[in-house]
Design an enzyme around this catalytic site. Structure first.
Site, PDB file in Angstrom:
ATOM      1  N   ASP A  95      52.354   5.220  65.574  1.00  0.00           N
ATOM      2  CA  ASP A  95      52.770   3.839  65.371  1.00  0.00           C
ATOM      3  C   ASP A  95      54.203   3.651  65.874  1.00  0.00           C
ATOM      4  OD1 ASP A  95      52.856   1.248  64.518  1.00  0.00           O
ATOM      5  OD2 ASP A  95      52.965   1.704  62.381  1.00  0.00           O
ATOM      6  N   LYS A 118      55.159  17.482  63.079  1.00  0.00           N
ATOM      7  CA  LYS A 118      56.322  17.993  62.348  1.00  0.00           C
ATOM      8  C   LYS A 118      55.825  19.219  61.561  1.00  0.00           C
ATOM      9  CE  LYS A 118      60.661  17.406  60.967  1.00  0.00           C
ATOM     10  NZ  LYS A 118      61.833  17.387  61.823  1.00  0.00           N
ATOM     11  N   TYR A 162      48.528   6.346  56.587  1.00  0.00           N
ATOM     12  CA  TYR A 162      47.928   5.017  56.669  1.00  0.00           C
ATOM     13  C   TYR A 162      46.492   5.008  56.144  1.00  0.00           C
ATOM     14  CZ  TYR A 162      51.769   3.661  59.802  1.00  0.00           C
ATOM     15  OH  TYR A 162      52.990   3.393  60.350  1.00  0.00           O
ATOM     16  N   ASP A 200      60.843  14.545  66.079  1.00  0.00           N
ATOM     17  CA  ASP A 200      62.218  14.050  66.262  1.00  0.00           C
ATOM     18  C   ASP A 200      62.746  14.439  67.640  1.00  0.00           C
ATOM     19  OD1 ASP A 200      61.857  16.544  65.137  1.00  0.00           O
ATOM     20  OD2 ASP A 200      63.630  16.491  63.870  1.00  0.00           O
TER      21      ASP A 200
END
Ligand code: NAD
Length: 410
Positions: free
Chosen positions: A285, A228, A161, A261
């Site tokens: 987000d 991640k 972002y 995840d």
């Protein structure tokens, strides 16, 4: 490692406030001075659409706690844009810089004009790097889950972002693709669009430090850093490494990490295992909406954007223009944002008093807006203003305990 993102962050906010004493007067009554000294300046941005209605309901509820707030009302949004040609007058930004704390009602994003988003512009101009989203179950709010009490801390300034993007087919993008293909084993296809994902040591240190300082200040037990890092070794890998380093400074708070995840699955299966989550911008987000969904959706989702120069407290939902001026919508998310604001400025007992009154009104289920009734066309639903009245009435029936006592229950 920087060392200044500690619990002192909250003390710093007290230094932003400036007091104006009428020195031109011959005599300044002592009680007046003492009264002024007790007051806390807070900017109230009334917004547009449903903003003014829920801002007024929230201001009345906060005043009824006995917290002595000196409101500096400031404008922003599409309506002020028609008057002064900008949706975010400089006076509004200056007011927030002066008070250091704002309660902000939602603002409609003007389509095709000026800022891409007033909210993003405000966050950037005040460097509000931390987005705080507590997600808590309240009895009476329809949800598949009960007893959820999570806090999502999202980094606000970088990651995908950050706005570093290259459009497919442009010369600069082709040059970048050629450079990458020359210097990297993995090749990027021609005519790709590219978004850069920067994760810096500085921004990671300050957001993870913020999460730990918040956990310590609020008596929370654990911080989980989400990433991640197994795939994105140089961006999320750095995030994880810095998280581990920062965690060492807070031995009293448990630390763990989760791959994003797996984190999503865990939050659906056993959310009770988690406490404070800290995440880079994109995962933050997504997971903050996931967590809002666990507790009943946007109607009860408060939020805050906090930085060194100030803090803005606001509901997660938008300006719902179709309900403007109807005294219909739910003020709960903004009122709960007001609870966060009171805690931020150290008014803990007042915050508890307001939160308990909101919880009691919702649990009773009588004086609540249409969206909190079992059926949306329920004729017993009350308006925005009447729900605020019911919350104020609950507070009136119970006196406020000494500041510092957080065990009040209504
Ligand atoms: P929205 O959240 O304003 O409204 C979507 C729907 O949610 C509404 O039609 C309504 O049914 C429901 N809703 C929202 N708030 C409610 C409340 N308090 N009580 C009851 N029901 C409520 O989302 P949108 O329609 O996508 O956005 C409208 C405008 O708000 C856009 O211009 C958007 O950019 C802006 N926005 C501003 C903020 C902010 O100021 N922080 C946040 C999100 C969206």
């Amino acid at each position: 490692m920087c060392d200044h993102y500690s619990t002192d962050l909250w003390l710093d906010h007290f230094e932003y406030r400036r007091l104006t004493v009428p020195l031109g007067e011959d005599k300044i009554p002592l009680l007046y001075i003492l009264g002024v000294l007790r007051m806390t300046d807070v900017t109230l941005v009334t917004g547009d659409g449903i903003g003014p209605e829920i801002a007024e309901a929230t201001r009345r509820c906060i005043d009824a706690t006995g917290a002595e707030i000196n409101w500096a009302v400031a404008e922003a949004g599409v309506e002020v844009m028609e008057k002064v040609g900008t949706p975010l007058p400089e006076a509004t930004v200056e007011s927030i810089k002066r008070t250091g704390v704002a309660l902000k009602a939602p603002i409609t994003t003007p389509v095709g004009k000026g800022f891409r988003s007033i909210n993003v512009h405000l966050r950037q101009s005040l460097d509000l790097y931390a987005c705080l989203r507590p997600c808590k179950s309240y009895e009476g709010v329809r949800s598949r889950y009960t007893d959820i009490d999570l806090v999502v801390v999202r980094e606000n300034t970088e990651d995908c972002y950050a706005g570093v993007e290259f459009q497919s087919g442009k010369d600069d993008t082709d040059a970048l693709i050629n450079w990458i293909n020359k210097h990297n084993e993995r090749k990027v296809r021609a005519k790709s669009g590219i978004t850069i994902k920067p994760i810096s040591v500085l921004a990671t240190e300050r957001i993870v430090g913020f999460a730990f300082a918040y956990a310590r200040r609020m008596g929370r037990k654990k911080v989980t850093s989400v990433h991640k890092a197994n795939i994105m070794k140089y961006s999320d890998g750095l995030w994880l490494e810095v998280s581990r380093q920062v965690a060492k400074k807070y031995p009293d708070i448990e630390f763990e990490d989760r791959i994003v995840d797996n984190m999503c699955m865990q939050l659906i299966q056993k959310p009770e295992l988690y406490d404070v989550l800290v995440l880079p911008n994109l995962y933050g987000d997504i997971l903050s909406d996931l967590c809002a969904g666990l507790v009943g959706g946007l109607g009860v989702a408060p939020g805050a954007n906090i930085g060194e120069k100030g803090a803005i407290f606001e509901a997660t939902h938008g300006s719902a223009p179709k309900y403007k001026g109807q005294n219909k919508v739910n003020p709960t998310a903004l009122i709960l944002s007001g609870v966060l604001l009171l805690r931020h400025i150290g008014k803990m007992a007042e915050a508890d008093k307001l939160e308990n009154a909101v919880a009691a009104v919702i649990a009773e289920g009588k004086s609540v807006t249409y969206d909190m009734k079992p059926h949306r066309d329920d004729p017993t639903a009350v308006g925005t203003s009447q729900m605020a009245d019911a919350i104020i009435e609950k507070m009136r029936r119970y006196s406020i305990p000494d500041v510092g006592d957080s065990t009040l229950s209504v």
